[in-house]
Design an enzyme around this catalytic site. Structure first.
Site, mmCIF file in Angstrom:
data_model
loop_
_atom_site.group_PDB
_atom_site.id
_atom_site.type_symbol
_atom_site.label_atom_id
_atom_site.label_comp_id
_atom_site.label_asym_id
_atom_site.label_seq_id
_atom_site.Cartn_x
_atom_site.Cartn_y
_atom_site.Cartn_z
ATOM 1 N N PRO A 176 -2.386 -11.907 10.616
ATOM 2 C CA PRO A 176 -2.671 -11.693 12.038
ATOM 3 C C PRO A 176 -2.909 -10.202 12.283
ATOM 4 O O PRO A 176 -2.271 -9.367 11.644
ATOM 5 C CB PRO A 176 -1.383 -12.152 12.734
ATOM 6 N N ASN A 192 0.847 -1.200 0.000
ATOM 7 C CA ASN A 192 0.000 0.000 0.000
ATOM 8 C C ASN A 192 0.878 1.243 0.000
ATOM 9 O O ASN A 192 2.101 1.153 -0.013
ATOM 10 C CB ASN A 192 -0.954 -0.025 1.208
HETATM 11 O O1 C5P Z 1 -6.073 -1.646 9.054
HETATM 12 P P1 C5P Z 1 -6.851 -1.138 10.224
HETATM 13 O O2 C5P Z 1 -7.719 0.033 9.903
HETATM 14 O O3 C5P Z 1 -7.574 -2.233 10.976
HETATM 15 O O4 C5P Z 1 -5.743 -0.563 11.222
HETATM 16 C C1 C5P Z 1 -6.099 -0.060 12.486
HETATM 17 C C2 C5P Z 1 -4.954 -0.230 13.440
HETATM 18 O O5 C5P Z 1 -4.619 -1.603 13.549
HETATM 19 C C3 C5P Z 1 -3.664 0.471 13.064
HETATM 20 O O6 C5P Z 1 -3.125 0.957 14.264
HETATM 21 C C4 C5P Z 1 -2.796 -0.630 12.474
HETATM 22 O O7 C5P Z 1 -1.414 -0.393 12.677
HETATM 23 C C5 C5P Z 1 -3.240 -1.835 13.259
HETATM 24 N N1 C5P Z 1 -3.196 -3.106 12.529
HETATM 25 C C6 C5P Z 1 -2.368 -4.126 12.986
HETATM 26 N N2 C5P Z 1 -2.360 -5.335 12.346
HETATM 27 C C7 C5P Z 1 -3.145 -5.549 11.281
HETATM 28 C C8 C5P Z 1 -3.977 -4.533 10.806
HETATM 29 C C9 C5P Z 1 -3.979 -3.327 11.437
HETATM 30 O O8 C5P Z 1 -1.635 -3.907 13.945
HETATM 31 N N3 C5P Z 1 -3.104 -6.727 10.688
#
Ligand code: C5P
Length: 402
Positions: free
Chosen positions: A305, A210
């Site tokens: 995960p 991304n």
């Molecule tokens: O992608 P998302 O909107 O769910 O991300 C929200 C938070 O979760 C962010 O702080 C991101 O760093 C974290 N996250 C994570 N592991 C993932 C997806 C997101 O730690 N697989």
């Protein structure tokens, strides 16, 4: 309540009418617990007596380089070393000019030059003198050298003019002093921060990723380290150099990031998930480069995960802050994410505004409320974010103590 317990403040007073306010400033600093020593220029003594300042500070006032009595008690180099903070209030246009050019032709300029402590000036002068390009150029020189410039305020002046140039009020200066010491409010705290994108391999040469630049995470890491935290930054591939004093662990995929975070989480006080972690990865990675033989191809994906959720469920759970880059209903989606992922704090922003940009605006969400941070440079907003985290940590430790 303002606290400056045991902080050593060297107050420099130069010759302006606002010098009478230095008496009140000294009283406020002493009341807040600071140890105050005072150095006055000869002109300052025309506005307020050293005796007044001695009575208020409880220490003999330093008046000149060649003053053998005060020099015998505490020499000027010793005094410069003694200070945790040097504040010149009021700072006249002339003093600012001499300081900007690193002169050391009297006690106060010498002290400023000899001190390695943070230095702040509270300018006080006529509005035209303040507006003068020479004065402004001098102030710019000071700012470039890291000198803090507090004020001036605007309003009626002793000379009858109205405008910018009034020294800010003693209580405001005292609040600035306190916040200088809060700058190391993260001292000793261990931060674990994820940043950048992840790369999910399709074959040996291709991946899914991304647009995350890593700038927000790197700004947070740099600012947290500057405020005394011990920072570990688990970083996806980005084009940024490692901030000073930050330990950086490079990873590529979400699984690698997960493993690096889990290995370090038990010793962290604060976790900030800034990384734009790929939600899915290809189920299988081809061993060889995939050939262009088919008209269509399907890549099957499997969920990665969720790193931040795993941190929040960890038995040695640190304080957990996350980010939510959303394209719609930013606050509502952020609030839902805060709860679902079990976070203490979530910074929600608009996805399209933030990737690769140097500036940012976020809504900080907790269980109990929300507050806007920015818009501003990512470093400025990072400092506001860290202040909020520091406040929350303080509230939690108070809660535990109570
Ligand atoms: O992608 P998302 O909107 O769910 O991300 C929200 C938070 O979760 C962010 O702080 C991101 O760093 C974290 N996250 C994570 N592991 C993932 C997806 C997101 O730690 N697989």
């Amino acid at each position: 309540m303002l606290s400056l317990t045991n902080k050593r403040i060297l107050l420099g007073i130069t010759g302006g009418i606002a010098a009478y306010k230095s008496a009140e400033l000294t009283r406020t600093l002493v009341k807040a617990g600071a140890e105050v020593r005072i150095a006055m220029t000869p002109a300052a003594t025309e506005f307020i007596t050293p005796l007044t300042m001695q009575a208020l500070s409880g220490n003999r006032v330093h008046l000149g380089l060649l003053d053998s009595e005060t020099e015998a008690a505490m020499g000027h180099i010793e005094l410069a070393r003694w200070a945790d903070l040097v504040v010149i209030a009021p700072a006249t246009a002339d003093f600012i000019a001499r300081m900007a050019h690193a002169q050391a032709d009297d006690l106060l300029t010498t002290l400023v030059l000899a001190s390695v402590a943070p230095i702040a000036v509270a300018p006080a002068m006529n509005q035209a003198m303040w507006g003068d390009t020479g004065t402004q150029a001098n102030l710019e020189l000071l700012r470039q050298r890291g000198v803090h410039v507090w004020g001036p305020g605007s309003g009626e002046q002793a000379c009858g003019d109205v405008g910018l140039g009034r020294m800010i009020e003693p209580d405001e200066i005292a609040t600035h002093c306190a916040s200088m010491f809060e700058a190391s409010k993260l001292a000793g705290k261990r931060f674990l921060i994820t940043g950048g994108p992840t790369r999910e391999a399709i074959d040996p040469v291709r991946f899914i990723s991304n647009h995350s630049s890593g700038k927000m995470a790197y700004a947070l890491a740099a600012e947290a380290a500057a405020e005394g935290a011990k920072v570990t930054l688990v970083s996806g591939p980005v084009q940024l150099s490692t901030p000073e004093s930050v330990e950086r662990i490079d990873v590529e995929s979400a699984e690698e990031m997960y493993a690096a975070v889990m290995a370090a989480v038990a010793s962290a006080d604060v976790f900030i998930g800034v990384a734009a972690v790929a939600d899915y990865r290809p189920t299988a990675v081809a061993n060889e480069k995939i050939k262009k033989t088919e008209a269509e191809m399907v890549i099957k994906l499997v969920k990665n995960p969720d790193i931040i959720s795993s941190v929040s469920e960890h038995s040695a759970r640190p304080f957990v802050a996350g980010f939510a880059a959303e394209t719609e209903n930013v606050v509502a989606n952020g609030q839902e994410k805060l709860e679902r992922k079990g976070l203490d704090l979530l910074f929600a922003n608009h996805a399209t505004d933030t990737f690769n940009s140097d500036s940012v605006a976020v809504t900080a969400l907790t269980k109990d409320g929300q507050q806007e941070l920015g818009p501003g440079n990512k470093h400025t907003v990072a400092r506001a974010m860290l202040s909020l985290i520091a406040e929350q940590l303080k509230a939690i430790s108070k809660g535990h103590a109570g």
